[in-house]
Design an enzyme around this catalytic site. Structure first.
Site, PDB file in Angstrom:
ATOM      1  N   HIS A 120      -8.918 -13.882   7.457  1.00  0.00           N
ATOM      2  CA  HIS A 120      -9.079 -14.828   8.785  1.00  0.00           C
ATOM      3  C   HIS A 120      -9.539 -13.620  10.081  1.00  0.00           C
ATOM      4  O   HIS A 120     -10.505 -14.700  11.364  1.00  0.00           O
ATOM      5  CB  HIS A 120      -7.722 -15.070   8.915  1.00  0.00           C
ATOM      6  CG  HIS A 120      -6.647 -15.810   8.396  1.00  0.00           C
ATOM      7  ND1 HIS A 120      -6.092 -16.007   7.295  1.00  0.00           N
ATOM      8  CD2 HIS A 120      -7.293 -17.244   8.164  1.00  0.00           C
ATOM      9  CE1 HIS A 120      -5.219 -17.178   6.754  1.00  0.00           C
ATOM     10  NE2 HIS A 120      -6.605 -18.320   6.947  1.00  0.00           N
ATOM     11  N   ASP A 137     -13.576 -21.863   1.428  1.00  0.00           N
ATOM     12  CA  ASP A 137     -13.602 -23.654   1.825  1.00  0.00           C
ATOM     13  C   ASP A 137     -14.689 -23.999   1.784  1.00  0.00           C
ATOM     14  O   ASP A 137     -14.916 -24.587   2.629  1.00  0.00           O
ATOM     15  CB  ASP A 137     -12.454 -23.615   2.411  1.00  0.00           C
ATOM     16  CG  ASP A 137     -11.422 -23.241   2.346  1.00  0.00           C
ATOM     17  OD1 ASP A 137      -9.947 -23.411   2.056  1.00  0.00           O
ATOM     18  OD2 ASP A 137     -11.051 -22.377   2.958  1.00  0.00           O
ATOM     19  N   LEU A 161      -9.346 -13.452  -0.403  1.00  0.00           N
ATOM     20  CA  LEU A 161      -8.047 -13.411   0.211  1.00  0.00           C
ATOM     21  C   LEU A 161      -7.766 -14.511   0.579  1.00  0.00           C
ATOM     22  O   LEU A 161      -8.058 -15.900   0.835  1.00  0.00           O
ATOM     23  CB  LEU A 161      -7.945 -12.823   1.353  1.00  0.00           C
ATOM     24  CG  LEU A 161      -8.467 -11.376   1.568  1.00  0.00           C
ATOM     25  CD1 LEU A 161      -8.829 -10.567   3.021  1.00  0.00           C
ATOM     26  CD2 LEU A 161      -7.353 -10.425   0.229  1.00  0.00           C
ATOM     27  N   SER A 176      -4.101 -17.114   1.985  1.00  0.00           N
ATOM     28  CA  SER A 176      -2.476 -16.522   2.883  1.00  0.00           C
ATOM     29  C   SER A 176      -1.395 -17.698   1.783  1.00  0.00           C
ATOM     30  O   SER A 176      -0.625 -16.916   1.845  1.00  0.00           O
ATOM     31  CB  SER A 176      -1.850 -18.009   3.918  1.00  0.00           C
ATOM     32  OG  SER A 176      -2.397 -17.724   4.409  1.00  0.00           O
TER      33      SER A 176
END
Ligand code: AMP
Length: 297
Positions: A37, A150, A184, A186
């Site tokens: 992020h 994504d 990475l 969440s």
């Protein structure tokens, strides 16, 4: 850094920036920030005068039995990380304001939302497209940064922006990984130690495929077989899908010609992880070998 909760307040802030002729880059997120992020935020900061990061755990993109309620959240921690990264504004609207009673307008990007993640998550991309369109309408950014992690989401958003003539430049950001290669996410916080080891099978499987293609094997069935075999050799893994196909149409292909997307979704215990890579056929490999032989003579 400004922390804004209300939609009208966000609009007013954007108006002020627009009057000053400042450019705006947006990074839509669901929070619980990691270096992926933050890297998107830094890229945004390098490209525009102001950076708006939205933080919204979007219920519309979770299925009925998915992890909406246990999705990790920590606004205070996220605010600090965003501020330290130079973000101008953290926008965290409430669910009741984004989806007020009576809400019934949805955006569906038909073809690209089917297959891959769309097979096991049939309403997911409808939720993604709708929230991103709403955020674009509220913030009116000049550009928005999305991670290639994504990949299907990125293509759905690109298509939506094109089809609806939304004046925002979509910028893709490469996948940010742990030193050992795990992408990475969440959701990595869900993994226990044993699962963390199994989670590495995704990246390793992508590497196996890359090596096969580099050595001249362009057979899709063979690559998919090798990828599955590797992942299945780890404990607690269950493959949702292994996709190999065209990066833009997201249709499967039989052979790798030019560039192909290899995308995976794998359950590791109760955590669903995704990863992908672009496989590039060594177009003139044979030619190069001939040439190097030639130079030896
Ligand atoms: P999320 O909070 O998971 O919805 O992600 C917000 C944005 O960060 C999306 O554009 C993701 O593709 C991107 N992102 C998440 N993880 C990574 C990563 N490991 N590398 C690059 N971008 C990422």
């Amino acid at each position: 850094m400004k922390i804004i909760n209300s939609i009208s307040h966000m609009r007013k802030q954007v108006l002020l920036w627009r009057q000053e002729r400042l450019s705006i880059a947006m990074v839509p997120t669901m929070g619980f920030f990691h270096d992926g992020h933050l890297s998107l935020m830094r890229t945004a900061g390098n490209k525009a005068d102001r950076v708006v990061v939205s933080l919204f755990v979007n219920p519309a993109q979770f299925g009925p039995n998915e992890d909406l309620n246990r999705y990790p959240r920590d606004l205070e921690r996220d605010a600090k990380l965003a501020e330290d990264t130079g973000v101008s504004c953290l926008f965290y609207p409430d669910v009741k304001d984004i989806y007020p009673p009576g809400f019934q307008t949805w955006i569906r990007v038909d073809g690209l939302s089917q297959g891959l993640c769309g097979t096991s998550r049939p309403e997911h991309f409808r939720g993604v497209a709708t929230i991103v369109a709403k955020l674009f309408i509220i913030v009116r950014p000049d550009m928005a940064i999305f991670g290639q992690k994504d990949f299907q989401q990125l293509q759905v958003i690109r298509r939506m922006v094109m089809d609806l003539n939304i004046p925002v430049n979509i910028i893709a950001h490469p996948i940010v990984r742990e030193p050992d290669g795990l992408a990475l996410s969440s959701r990595n916080t869900y993994l226990n130690m044993k699962e963390r080891e199994s989670a590495l099978s995704l990246f390793q499987a992508l590497q196996i495929a890359e090596k096969m293609v580099a050595s001249g094997n362009i057979s899709v069935p063979e690559i998919i077989r090798a990828v599955k075999k590797h992942i299945q050799s780890f404990s607690n893994t269950k493959i949702d899908y292994v996709f190999l196909g065209h990066p833009e149409s997201l249709r499967p292909c039989r052979e790798i010609v030019g560039e192909a997307l290899l995308a995976l979704a794998v359950w590791v215990g109760k955590t669903r992880l995704i990863d992908n890579t672009l496989l590039k056929q060594q177009a003139n490999q044979a030619h190069q070998i001939d040439k190097s032989k030639g130079s030896e003579i």
